[in-house]
Design a protein around this motif. Sequence first.
Motif, short mmCIF file in Angstrom:
data_model
loop_
_atom_site.label_atom_id
_atom_site.label_comp_id
_atom_site.label_asym_id
_atom_site.label_seq_id
_atom_site.Cartn_x
_atom_site.Cartn_y
_atom_site.Cartn_z
N ARG A 70 0.81 -1.30 0.19
CA ARG A 70 0.24 0.22 0.22
C ARG A 70 1.26 1.10 -0.16
NH1 ARG A 70 -4.10 1.27 4.10
NH2 ARG A 70 -5.25 3.26 3.32
N TYR A 71 2.08 1.27 0.83
CA TYR A 71 2.78 2.79 1.05
C TYR A 71 3.19 2.50 -0.94
CZ TYR A 71 6.61 5.23 2.01
OH TYR A 71 7.30 6.39 2.46
N ARG A 72 3.83 1.26 -1.11
CA ARG A 72 4.13 1.48 -2.39
C ARG A 72 3.69 2.89 -3.37
NH1 ARG A 72 5.71 -3.28 -3.15
NH2 ARG A 72 3.86 -3.79 -4.86
N GLN A 73 2.31 1.62 -3.66
CA GLN A 73 1.68 2.28 -4.22
C GLN A 73 1.31 3.79 -4.32
OE1 GLN A 73 -1.40 -0.21 -3.18
NE2 GLN A 73 -1.15 -2.24 -5.61
N GLU A 74 0.54 3.97 -3.00
CA GLU A 74 0.83 5.15 -2.20
C GLU A 74 1.52 6.66 -3.26
OE1 GLU A 74 0.33 8.60 1.14
OE2 GLU A 74 0.41 6.26 2.03
N LEU A 75 2.93 6.29 -3.43
CA LEU A 75 4.28 7.23 -3.53
C LEU A 75 4.23 6.60 -5.54
CD1 LEU A 75 7.00 5.09 -1.46
CD2 LEU A 75 6.14 7.78 -1.40
N ASN A 76 3.67 5.84 -5.61
CA ASN A 76 3.31 5.68 -7.39
C ASN A 76 2.42 6.46 -7.92
OD1 ASN A 76 5.39 4.12 -7.77
ND2 ASN A 76 4.41 1.94 -7.56
N ARG A 77 1.49 6.42 -6.80
CA ARG A 77 0.06 7.50 -6.96
C ARG A 77 0.07 8.90 -7.06
NH1 ARG A 77 -2.52 3.97 -3.85
NH2 ARG A 77 -4.06 2.91 -5.36
N GLU A 78 1.69 9.30 -6.16
CA GLU A 78 2.18 10.89 -6.45
C GLU A 78 2.93 10.47 -7.20
OE1 GLU A 78 4.08 10.76 -2.40
OE2 GLU A 78 1.89 11.55 -1.18
N THR A 79 3.63 9.89 -7.61
CA THR A 79 4.55 10.44 -8.88
C THR A 79 3.67 10.00 -10.16
OG1 THR A 79 6.31 9.39 -8.04
CG2 THR A 79 5.76 9.37 -10.41
N TYR A 80 2.34 9.80 -10.35
CA TYR A 80 1.53 9.93 -11.47
C TYR A 80 0.90 11.03 -11.43
CZ TYR A 80 -2.41 9.37 -14.41
OH TYR A 80 -3.44 8.98 -15.77
N LEU A 81 -0.20 11.56 -10.20
CA LEU A 81 -0.33 12.52 -9.99
C LEU A 81 0.50 14.01 -10.46
CD1 LEU A 81 -1.85 13.59 -6.25
CD2 LEU A 81 -3.20 12.69 -8.22
N GLN A 82 1.84 13.92 -10.43
CA GLN A 82 2.89 15.07 -11.20
C GLN A 82 2.62 14.57 -12.41
OE1 GLN A 82 6.55 16.47 -8.66
NE2 GLN A 82 5.60 14.04 -7.31
N ILE A 83 2.52 13.36 -12.94
CA ILE A 83 2.70 13.55 -14.92
C ILE A 83 1.24 13.94 -14.93
CG2 ILE A 83 2.68 11.36 -16.63
CD1 ILE A 83 4.28 9.63 -14.77
N ALA A 84 0.50 13.79 -14.24
CA ALA A 84 -0.54 14.26 -14.87
C ALA A 84 -1.03 16.12 -14.40
CB ALA A 84 -2.01 13.90 -14.02
#
Length: 225
Positions: A97-111
Amino acid sequence: MGFTEEHRKWVEDHISRRTGERRGRLERGHGHGERMFVEKVWWPMMGHFNDLHPEYEVLDWRGWPYFVDFAWKPGQVKFAFEVKGYGPHVQNTDRTRYRQELNRETYLQIAGYRVVAIPYDDLEASPENTIFLLRSLLMPYLALRTEEKEAFSRLERDILQIAVRSNGDIRPVDLVRELGIDLRTVRKCMRSLCEKGKFKPIVSQVSGRVCRYEYVHSLNDIQLW
């Protein structure tokens, strides 16, 4: 109105325009930490909730819904604010879950979002520090030259604020009722604001007269109040 009433209206307005999980997430997710952020930081800093969206849904790279605590979207600018406590985000034993959260934050920046983490402890102990940091961060997007602000009268700024609260369209009769001024004054101010590019007159197809005005959004208007 004060914070409590404006906050209630703001949340109720967003709930009324949502359905399904988007609505349920707001009803469940806008909790203590999120309320502290808007009460102790956002409201003292801004004085309104314009363009701030609680529990905002963003689809991640897999098409799965992800909700950020707050999204601020004035114009083309997009910020994602996340209130983060120490336990859930630092001592999280669920590594997946922690890893997924970090990936989501990176994706938000991509978006196109600028992601800002808000420490929960600072909201309790030193909200003024968070206000200082956010104000410094957002200032380039809110900058307004003094001469631009002085180009609008107090009454014109009041009308612009009403237009923002009304989702952009206003009628002269609404301004007469809300501001307690006569129709002639309203029309004079609206002509001035149209000349300054803040409104577009909408003509009735029936009468051929201006029946309402469409607000022309500008990020800088947030500093006019």
